[in-house]
Motif scaffolding. Structure first.
Motif, PDB file in Angstrom:
ATOM      1  N   HIS A 122       0.817  -1.213   0.000  1.00 32.58           N
ATOM      2  CA  HIS A 122       0.000   0.000   0.000  1.00 32.58           C
ATOM      3  C   HIS A 122       0.855   1.268   0.000  1.00 32.58           C
ATOM      4  O   HIS A 122       0.381   2.331  -0.421  1.00 32.58           O
ATOM      5  CB  HIS A 122      -0.923   0.019   1.212  1.00 32.58           C
ATOM      6  N   GLY A 123       2.099   1.173   0.466  1.00 30.55           N
ATOM      7  CA  GLY A 123       2.940   2.359   0.564  1.00 30.55           C
ATOM      8  C   GLY A 123       3.534   2.821  -0.744  1.00 30.55           C
ATOM      9  O   GLY A 123       3.942   3.976  -0.867  1.00 30.55           O
ATOM     10  N   ASP A 124       3.607   1.922  -1.718  1.00 25.78           N
ATOM     11  CA  ASP A 124       4.183   2.250  -3.031  1.00 25.78           C
ATOM     12  C   ASP A 124       3.566   1.285  -4.031  1.00 25.78           C
ATOM     13  O   ASP A 124       3.793   0.075  -3.956  1.00 25.78           O
ATOM     14  CB  ASP A 124       5.704   2.108  -2.987  1.00 25.78           C
ATOM     15  N   GLU A 125       2.809   1.793  -4.962  1.00 24.86           N
ATOM     16  CA  GLU A 125       2.081   0.937  -5.894  1.00 24.86           C
ATOM     17  C   GLU A 125       3.007   0.121  -6.792  1.00 24.86           C
ATOM     18  O   GLU A 125       2.573  -0.866  -7.399  1.00 24.86           O
ATOM     19  CB  GLU A 125       1.143   1.777  -6.762  1.00 24.86           C
ATOM     20  N   ALA A 126       4.276   0.490  -6.878  1.00 27.70           N
ATOM     21  CA  ALA A 126       5.223  -0.260  -7.701  1.00 27.70           C
ATOM     22  C   ALA A 126       5.924  -1.385  -6.939  1.00 27.70           C
ATOM     23  O   ALA A 126       6.683  -2.154  -7.534  1.00 27.70           O
ATOM     24  CB  ALA A 126       6.272   0.685  -8.282  1.00 27.70           C
ATOM     25  N   MET A 127       5.665  -1.506  -5.638  1.00 25.36           N
ATOM     26  CA  MET A 127       6.411  -2.474  -4.839  1.00 25.36           C
ATOM     27  C   MET A 127       6.168  -3.916  -5.280  1.00 25.36           C
ATOM     28  O   MET A 127       7.104  -4.697  -5.477  1.00 25.36           O
ATOM     29  CB  MET A 127       6.064  -2.325  -3.359  1.00 25.36           C
ATOM     30  N   LEU A 128       4.923  -4.310  -5.432  1.00 27.28           N
ATOM     31  CA  LEU A 128       4.633  -5.712  -5.737  1.00 27.28           C
ATOM     32  C   LEU A 128       5.221  -6.128  -7.077  1.00 27.28           C
ATOM     33  O   LEU A 128       5.809  -7.210  -7.196  1.00 27.28           O
ATOM     34  CB  LEU A 128       3.132  -5.966  -5.700  1.00 27.28           C
ATOM     35  N   SER A 129       5.079  -5.293  -8.085  1.00 22.47           N
ATOM     36  CA  SER A 129       5.628  -5.645  -9.394  1.00 22.47           C
ATOM     37  C   SER A 129       7.150  -5.696  -9.347  1.00 22.47           C
ATOM     38  O   SER A 129       7.776  -6.534 -10.017  1.00 22.47           O
ATOM     39  CB  SER A 129       5.160  -4.651 -10.462  1.00 22.47           C
ATOM     40  N   THR A 130       7.762  -4.837  -8.545  1.00 22.03           N
ATOM     41  CA  THR A 130       9.221  -4.838  -8.413  1.00 22.03           C
ATOM     42  C   THR A 130       9.700  -6.134  -7.779  1.00 22.03           C
ATOM     43  O   THR A 130      10.618  -6.792  -8.287  1.00 22.03           O
ATOM     44  CB  THR A 130       9.686  -3.638  -7.569  1.00 22.03           C
ATOM     45  N   VAL A 131       9.084  -6.520  -6.673  1.00 25.73           N
ATOM     46  CA  VAL A 131       9.484  -7.756  -5.995  1.00 25.73           C
ATOM     47  C   VAL A 131       9.237  -8.960  -6.899  1.00 25.73           C
ATOM     48  O   VAL A 131      10.050  -9.883  -6.971  1.00 25.73           O
ATOM     49  CB  VAL A 131       8.731  -7.906  -4.661  1.00 25.73           C
ATOM     50  N   GLY A 132       8.121  -8.935  -7.623  1.00 22.40           N
ATOM     51  CA  GLY A 132       7.794 -10.037  -8.513  1.00 22.40           C
ATOM     52  C   GLY A 132       8.840 -10.245  -9.593  1.00 22.40           C
ATOM     53  O   GLY A 132       9.135 -11.386  -9.973  1.00 22.40           O
ATOM     54  N   TYR A 134      11.958  -9.908  -9.372  1.00 22.33           N
ATOM     55  CA  TYR A 134      13.146 -10.547  -8.805  1.00 22.33           C
ATOM     56  C   TYR A 134      12.840 -11.936  -8.227  1.00 22.33           C
ATOM     57  O   TYR A 134      13.756 -12.625  -7.774  1.00 22.33           O
ATOM     58  CB  TYR A 134      13.740  -9.665  -7.705  1.00 22.33           C
ATOM     59  N   LEU A 135      11.568 -12.310  -8.207  1.00 23.24           N
ATOM     60  CA  LEU A 135      11.142 -13.585  -7.613  1.00 23.24           C
ATOM     61  C   LEU A 135      11.611 -13.700  -6.164  1.00 23.24           C
ATOM     62  O   LEU A 135      11.966 -14.776  -5.686  1.00 23.24           O
ATOM     63  CB  LEU A 135      11.660 -14.766  -8.431  1.00 23.24           C
ATOM     64  N   ALA A 136      11.654 -12.565  -5.473  1.00 23.05           N
ATOM     65  CA  ALA A 136      12.134 -12.540  -4.089  1.00 23.05           C
ATOM     66  C   ALA A 136      10.995 -12.854  -3.124  1.00 23.05           C
ATOM     67  O   ALA A 136       9.844 -12.484  -3.367  1.00 23.05           O
ATOM     68  CB  ALA A 136      12.719 -11.166  -3.766  1.00 23.05           C
ATOM     69  N   PRO A 137      11.287 -13.515  -2.009  1.00 22.97           N
ATOM     70  CA  PRO A 137      10.271 -13.664  -0.961  1.00 22.97           C
ATOM     71  C   PRO A 137       9.843 -12.285  -0.449  1.00 22.97           C
ATOM     72  O   PRO A 137      10.638 -11.338  -0.442  1.00 22.97           O
ATOM     73  CB  PRO A 137      10.986 -14.457   0.131  1.00 22.97           C
ATOM     74  N   TYR A 138       8.592 -12.213  -0.004  1.00 23.40           N
ATOM     75  CA  TYR A 138       8.007 -10.926   0.358  1.00 23.40           C
ATOM     76  C   TYR A 138       7.226 -11.057   1.661  1.00 23.40           C
ATOM     77  O   TYR A 138       6.272 -11.829   1.759  1.00 23.40           O
ATOM     78  CB  TYR A 138       7.060 -10.481  -0.763  1.00 23.40           C
ATOM     79  N   VAL A 139       7.663 -10.306   2.673  1.00 26.05           N
ATOM     80  CA  VAL A 139       6.938 -10.230   3.940  1.00 26.05           C
ATOM     81  C   VAL A 139       5.915  -9.112   3.831  1.00 26.05           C
ATOM     82  O   VAL A 139       6.273  -7.954   3.594  1.00 26.05           O
ATOM     83  CB  VAL A 139       7.886  -9.951   5.123  1.00 26.05           C
ATOM     84  N   MET A 140       4.639  -9.466   4.004  1.00 24.16           N
ATOM     85  CA  MET A 140       3.582  -8.458   4.002  1.00 24.16           C
ATOM     86  C   MET A 140       2.993  -8.364   5.402  1.00 24.16           C
ATOM     87  O   MET A 140       2.611  -9.362   6.012  1.00 24.16           O
ATOM     88  CB  MET A 140       2.499  -8.791   2.969  1.00 24.16           C
ATOM     89  N   MET A 141       2.943  -7.155   5.921  1.00 22.95           N
ATOM     90  CA  MET A 141       2.469  -6.949   7.287  1.00 22.95           C
ATOM     91  C   MET A 141       1.092  -6.305   7.303  1.00 22.95           C
ATOM     92  O   MET A 141       0.760  -5.513   6.417  1.00 22.95           O
ATOM     93  CB  MET A 141       3.456  -6.073   8.062  1.00 22.95           C
ATOM     94  N   SER A 168      -6.143 -11.775   2.635  1.00 20.36           N
ATOM     95  CA  SER A 168      -6.726 -12.385   1.438  1.00 20.36           C
ATOM     96  C   SER A 168      -6.528 -11.480   0.232  1.00 20.36           C
ATOM     97  O   SER A 168      -6.131 -11.936  -0.858  1.00 20.36           O
ATOM     98  CB  SER A 168      -8.219 -12.654   1.646  1.00 20.36           C
ATOM     99  N   GLU A 169      -6.777 -10.193   0.409  1.00 18.97           N
ATOM    100  CA  GLU A 169      -6.636  -9.231  -0.685  1.00 18.97           C
ATOM    101  C   GLU A 169      -5.173  -9.039  -1.078  1.00 18.97           C
ATOM    102  O   GLU A 169      -4.837  -9.003  -2.270  1.00 18.97           O
ATOM    103  CB  GLU A 169      -7.251  -7.894  -0.281  1.00 18.97           C
ATOM    104  N   ARG A 170      -4.302  -8.947  -0.106  1.00 17.35           N
ATOM    105  CA  ARG A 170      -2.896  -8.673  -0.410  1.00 17.35           C
ATOM    106  C   ARG A 170      -2.196  -9.902  -1.000  1.00 17.35           C
ATOM    107  O   ARG A 170      -1.304  -9.757  -1.860  1.00 17.35           O
ATOM    108  CB  ARG A 170      -2.150  -8.184   0.836  1.00 17.35           C
ATOM    109  N   ILE A 171      -2.552 -11.090  -0.570  1.00 16.84           N
ATOM    110  CA  ILE A 171      -1.981 -12.300  -1.165  1.00 16.84           C
ATOM    111  C   ILE A 171      -2.386 -12.404  -2.627  1.00 16.84           C
ATOM    112  O   ILE A 171      -1.561 -12.725  -3.497  1.00 16.84           O
ATOM    113  CB  ILE A 171      -2.430 -13.554  -0.381  1.00 16.84           C
ATOM    114  N   GLN A 172      -3.638 -12.109  -2.924  1.00 14.29           N
ATOM    115  CA  GLN A 172      -4.093 -12.135  -4.311  1.00 14.29           C
ATOM    116  C   GLN A 172      -3.321 -11.116  -5.149  1.00 14.29           C
ATOM    117  O   GLN A 172      -2.914 -11.403  -6.283  1.00 14.29           O
ATOM    118  CB  GLN A 172      -5.591 -11.857  -4.381  1.00 14.29           C
ATOM    119  N   ALA A 173      -3.119  -9.923  -4.606  1.00 11.75           N
ATOM    120  CA  ALA A 173      -2.358  -8.900  -5.321  1.00 11.75           C
ATOM    121  C   ALA A 173      -0.920  -9.360  -5.567  1.00 11.75           C
ATOM    122  O   ALA A 173      -0.343  -9.110  -6.634  1.00 11.75           O
ATOM    123  CB  ALA A 173      -2.373  -7.594  -4.538  1.00 11.75           C
TER     124      ALA A 173
END
Length: 274
Positions: A122-132, A134-141, A168-173
């Motif tokens: 939620h803090g940066d709309e580009a975060m999820l696509s960036t992590v994706g 790199y195929l890096a593990p992602y901690v979502m709080m 549920s919403e963030r895992i789907q995203a």
């Protein structure tokens, strides 16, 4: 249950330890303790020798009411340390505590293994696509608001229901952005009262329905020292007590200031068996 960390497959059958390396002057417990690079390298080495599986680097304090830090300042505090750690400890798995996509990208380019985002994208709309990418593990709080406003957002009709909906919403995203390895952090102390923190810990095993590893971050937090009328310096005993409860509730990663003590806790937990 495994995590792909820079090509290394981390098996989470036995719970793992994430040691906290704060690069900020104002963190609630150890801010400013490591005042130069040499001190940071010594702290990192001590944590790795004590049994840390990950080192979590944060250059933007997320304590309640923390000051705003610019992206340039966050990068200045963080990226040189990432480079130095990778040079001195090339096998170390570095976690980057940031909500900014550019910072995440720069750190991953320098060898970091995973991203720890208190905003779950939620803090940066580009975060999820960036992590994706790199195929890096992602901690979502789980958190409401920001570190500056989160304690104004503790009114829940249904605490666990709200957290379930959020994840549920963030895992789907995350899936839509090709993130394969998702780690759930229920966010103790973030937009939650003391009583809500303990209710969450009591029901933390319910999060296992997502079939994702759960990270627990309670180390020396106010949910301990305010309850016990003490301070962060004297909260290690309470931290260890909560770590054992978290492990019994199914947590797979403990994010801690005190690595050796957490390692002892996990050894005792493992001895108890299933």
């Amino acid at each position: 249950m495994t995590l792909n960390c820079n090509g290394f497959l981390m098996d989470l059958q036995v719970p793992k330890i994430m040691g906290i390396l704060n690069l900020t002057p104002d963190s609630f417990y150890d801010g400013g303790k490591a005042k130069d690079l040499d001190s940071l390298l010594k702290r990192a080495e001590a944590m790795l020798n004590a049994g840390a599986h990950f080192l979590d680097l944060g250059a933007y304090s997320s304590r309640p009411g923390a000051d705003f830090v610019s992206e340039d300042e966050e990068a200045r505090r963080l990226l040189g340390v990432v480079e130095a750690l990778m040079q001195h400890f090339p096998e170390a798995l570095l976690s980057i505590d940031t909500f900014r996509a550019k910072i995440a990208q720069e750190a991953l380019d320098r060898g970091a293994a995973l991203i720890n985002d208190i905003t779950a994208g939620h803090g940066d709309e580009a975060m999820l696509s960036t992590v994706g990418k790199y195929l890096a593990p992602y901690v979502m709080m789980h958190m409401r608001g920001t570190p500056q406003t989160m304690q104004q957002h503790t009114d829940y009709d249904d605490l666990m229901g709200s957290i379930f909906k959020y994840f549920s919403e963030r895992i789907q995203a995350a899936y839509l952005n090709q993130i394969q390895d998702v780690i759930l952090d229920p966010g103790y102390g973030f937009a939650k009262t003391l009583e809500q923190n303990y209710k969450l810990l009591k029901h933390a095993s319910e999060l296992l329905v997502f079939e994702k590893p759960v990270l627990t971050g309670v180390s020396r937090k106010s949910m301990i020292y305010k309850l016990l009328d003490t301070d962060p310096e004297k909260a290690l005993n309470g931290t260890t007590a909560l770590h054992m409860i978290a492990l019994q509730q199914g947590s797979k990663i403990l994010r801690v200031h005190d690595v050796a003590e957490a390692a002892e806790c996990i050894r005792i937990y493992e001895m108890l068996g299933p």
